[in-house]
Design a protein around this motif. Structure first.
Motif, PDB file in Angstrom:
ATOM      1  N   ASN A 128      23.521  30.505  46.870  1.00  0.00           N
ATOM      2  CA  ASN A 128      23.359  29.348  46.004  1.00  0.00           C
ATOM      3  C   ASN A 128      24.555  28.410  46.116  1.00  0.00           C
ATOM      4  OD1 ASN A 128      21.308  28.404  44.332  1.00  0.00           O
ATOM      5  ND2 ASN A 128      22.529  28.762  42.521  1.00  0.00           N
ATOM      6  N   CYS A 159       7.620  26.308  38.821  1.00  0.00           N
ATOM      7  CA  CYS A 159       8.638  26.800  39.749  1.00  0.00           C
ATOM      8  C   CYS A 159       8.988  25.699  40.749  1.00  0.00           C
ATOM      9  CB  CYS A 159       8.143  28.037  40.480  1.00  0.00           C
ATOM     10  SG  CYS A 159       7.754  29.398  39.356  1.00  0.00           S
ATOM     11  N   TYR A 169      12.987  29.874  42.742  1.00  0.00           N
ATOM     12  CA  TYR A 169      13.772  28.982  41.889  1.00  0.00           C
ATOM     13  C   TYR A 169      12.894  28.360  40.813  1.00  0.00           C
ATOM     14  CZ  TYR A 169      17.851  29.238  44.894  1.00  0.00           C
ATOM     15  OH  TYR A 169      18.951  29.676  45.586  1.00  0.00           O
ATOM     16  N   ASN A 174      19.409  25.527  40.216  1.00  0.00           N
ATOM     17  CA  ASN A 174      20.430  26.578  40.305  1.00  0.00           C
ATOM     18  C   ASN A 174      20.061  27.889  39.626  1.00  0.00           C
ATOM     19  OD1 ASN A 174      22.378  25.204  41.824  1.00  0.00           O
ATOM     20  ND2 ASN A 174      23.019  24.072  40.007  1.00  0.00           N
ATOM     21  N   ASN A 175      18.826  28.027  39.202  1.00  0.00           N
ATOM     22  CA  ASN A 175      18.431  29.204  38.445  1.00  0.00           C
ATOM     23  C   ASN A 175      17.132  29.747  39.012  1.00  0.00           C
ATOM     24  OD1 ASN A 175      18.046  31.142  36.526  1.00  0.00           O
ATOM     25  ND2 ASN A 175      18.051  29.748  34.786  1.00  0.00           N
ATOM     26  N   GLY A 176      17.140  31.037  39.311  1.00  0.00           N
ATOM     27  CA  GLY A 176      15.938  31.580  39.904  1.00  0.00           C
ATOM     28  C   GLY A 176      15.728  33.048  39.615  1.00  0.00           C
TER      29      GLY A 176
END
Length: 168
Positions: free
Chosen positions: A27, A121, A134, A138-140
């Protein structure tokens, strides 16, 4: 598993520090700014090596320090952060059950159940031993390929049908 026309893939996941680190590292360093900063770090080492005789000790040490920030220090900090996230976040203390079907993703842990439709998503990414779905940039959802196991081909078909991204 295929029921009628609806494909469904189910598996359990318990995220380890290594898997969290892989997510954080990818990331950080797969984005354009991450690549630029890593190349800058390597460049600092090269310049320090090539010009150490012309420049003073302080300038050479400064270049080595700058190079170290993005090539050595940041990966170490990401490793520490991965351990901290695994220890402090209650979600990672126990296994999570994932169900993927044509509607989306359902995650359950004990009595807690959360669902995301595919439209909610952002993309899918393959980072070697993990796949990340994801939700935002930045979040997954971190999914170890080992946990997906023999269902990986079905999983890949399902995800590719609904999300942009590169799955190997």
């Amino acid at each position: 598993n295929t029921r009628g026309n609806c494909m469904k893939v189910e598996f359990n996941v318990k995220i380890t520090r290594k898997e969290m680190y892989s997510f954080l590292l990818n990331n950080t360093y797969r984005k354009p700014m991450g690549v630029i900063l890593f190349i800058f770090g390597i460049g600092c080492f090269v310049v320090a090596g090539l010009t150490c005789k012309q420049m003073g000790l302080q300038s050479t040490l400064l270049l080595i320090l700058l190079g170290s920030i993005y090539t050595i220090i940041q990966p170490i900090m990401l490793w520490k952060n991965a351990g901290r996230q695994i220890k402090k976040n209650p979600v990672y203390q126990n296994e999570l059950k994932y169900e993927f079907d044509d509607e989306g993703i359902t995650v359950s842990q004990g009595e807690s159940v959360t669902s995301k439709k595919w439209e909610e998503c952002y993309k899918a990414a393959d980072y070697g031993k993990i796949v990340v779905i994801y939700i935002v940039v930045n979040n997954g959802i971190i999914l170890p390929k080992a946990a997906i196991g023999e269902q990986y081909d079905d999983f890949k078909k399902l995800v590719k049908a609904h999300l942009p991204g590169r799955l190997k």
